[in-house]
Design an enzyme around this catalytic site. Sequence first.
Site, PDB file in Angstrom:
ATOM      1  N   PRO A 177       0.827  -1.207   0.000  1.00 47.81           N
ATOM      2  CA  PRO A 177       0.000   0.000   0.000  1.00 47.81           C
ATOM      3  C   PRO A 177       0.865   1.263   0.000  1.00 47.81           C
ATOM      4  O   PRO A 177       1.857   1.336   0.731  1.00 47.81           O
ATOM      5  CB  PRO A 177      -0.793  -0.103   1.301  1.00 47.81           C
ATOM      6  CG  PRO A 177      -0.482  -1.421   1.889  1.00 47.81           C
ATOM      7  CD  PRO A 177       0.710  -1.985   1.215  1.00 47.81           C
ATOM      8  N   GLU A 178       0.494   2.214  -0.834  1.00 45.48           N
ATOM      9  CA  GLU A 178       1.196   3.492  -0.894  1.00 45.48           C
ATOM     10  C   GLU A 178       0.259   4.601  -0.415  1.00 45.48           C
ATOM     11  O   GLU A 178      -0.855   4.321   0.014  1.00 45.48           O
ATOM     12  CB  GLU A 178       1.711   3.744  -2.318  1.00 45.48           C
ATOM     13  CG  GLU A 178       2.645   2.627  -2.792  1.00 45.48           C
ATOM     14  CD  GLU A 178       3.226   2.904  -4.185  1.00 45.48           C
ATOM     15  OE1 GLU A 178       3.337   4.072  -4.579  1.00 45.48           O
ATOM     16  OE2 GLU A 178       3.557   1.919  -4.868  1.00 45.48           O
ATOM     17  N   HIS A 235      -4.826 -14.850   9.777  1.00 45.55           N
ATOM     18  CA  HIS A 235      -3.853 -13.770   9.620  1.00 45.55           C
ATOM     19  C   HIS A 235      -4.329 -12.439  10.194  1.00 45.55           C
ATOM     20  O   HIS A 235      -3.724 -11.409   9.943  1.00 45.55           O
ATOM     21  CB  HIS A 235      -3.476 -13.618   8.149  1.00 45.55           C
ATOM     22  CG  HIS A 235      -2.825 -14.846   7.586  1.00 45.55           C
ATOM     23  ND1 HIS A 235      -1.625 -15.329   8.060  1.00 45.55           N
ATOM     24  CD2 HIS A 235      -3.224 -15.713   6.627  1.00 45.55           C
ATOM     25  CE1 HIS A 235      -1.299 -16.429   7.397  1.00 45.55           C
ATOM     26  NE2 HIS A 235      -2.257 -16.686   6.526  1.00 45.55           N
ATOM     27  N   ARG A 253       2.043 -11.702   5.935  1.00 42.38           N
ATOM     28  CA  ARG A 253       3.509 -11.756   6.018  1.00 42.38           C
ATOM     29  C   ARG A 253       4.056 -11.076   7.269  1.00 42.38           C
ATOM     30  O   ARG A 253       5.253 -11.113   7.529  1.00 42.38           O
ATOM     31  CB  ARG A 253       4.111 -11.146   4.754  1.00 42.38           C
ATOM     32  CG  ARG A 253       3.760 -11.991   3.523  1.00 42.38           C
ATOM     33  CD  ARG A 253       4.187 -11.313   2.248  1.00 42.38           C
ATOM     34  NE  ARG A 253       5.635 -11.220   2.127  1.00 42.38           N
ATOM     35  CZ  ARG A 253       6.254 -10.604   1.127  1.00 42.38           C
ATOM     36  NH1 ARG A 253       5.539 -10.043   0.167  1.00 42.38           N
ATOM     37  NH2 ARG A 253       7.556 -10.570   1.073  1.00 42.38           N
TER      38      ARG A 253
END
Length: 273
Positions: A2-3, A92, A111
């Site tokens: 994500p930016e 997760h 992750r």
Amino acid sequence: MPELPEVETVKRAIAPMTIDKRITNVFVGSKGLRWPFPRSLESALNGKRCGAPTRRGKYILIPVSKKQVLLIHLGMSGSIRIYPNRPNLKKHDHFALGFEGDDWLVLCDPRRFGFVDLFCESEIESHWLLKNLGPEPLSEDFTVDYLVAQTAGKTCAIKTFLLDQTKVAGIGNIYAAEALFMAGISPRRQAKTIKRARAERLVTAIQSILRKAIDAGGTSLRNHMQPGGEIGYFVQSLQIYGRSGEHCVKCGSIIKEMKQTGRTTFHCSLCQR
Ligand SMILES: [Zn+2]
């Protein structure tokens, strides 16, 4: 990853559930993310009233009880989902907040490269993750003069420069590629050779691409957001990123792909000099 526009979209989506709302439930996973969760995070948050979220670079900042700030970073693979009532947490889902009215915010991060921190509001300027961030690209601090001054003497490639969060905050691999394409600048060009004309094109390109993406995020929120859907990930029309082997939309030649400091870069060697 994500930016800025994706994080901005998340910030806008969660605002209605955090502004002047009390936290009624806290779930903190046992594994931690990139770093362990702050100690006693659960007791520090439970029952506290929150404020309007803000964004700095790729960080979401939520004021908690007017004295503290909850920082959330989505890392490489993190996403936030929101629910209108208590969700069943999945494997997760490492962090979740329930708010009064039973709105839920869930951070999913397979992750575990993201992170969560809680710190004193007075430390916001000096926080180790925030203090060295460069200007916001959509703020009045990010000017042609700034870019010319910061690139002067820098031998790194301009794309590497744009990814450096201490030079400008919030730009990642996708929007750097798109902005350089729009500005007609080669990602390999040495930063120090960006003089005024190119700097003007680059500032304009960065700002217009980020604004367009933020608008696309807003549209996705209005049209597509389902309870439990990941927010901040939206389909947008990318002109260069991810299009190696396809024809350049400007000149028709084939878009190329290369590696730059470990990151994949897409460019048109005819249009970008
Ligand atoms: Zn081209």
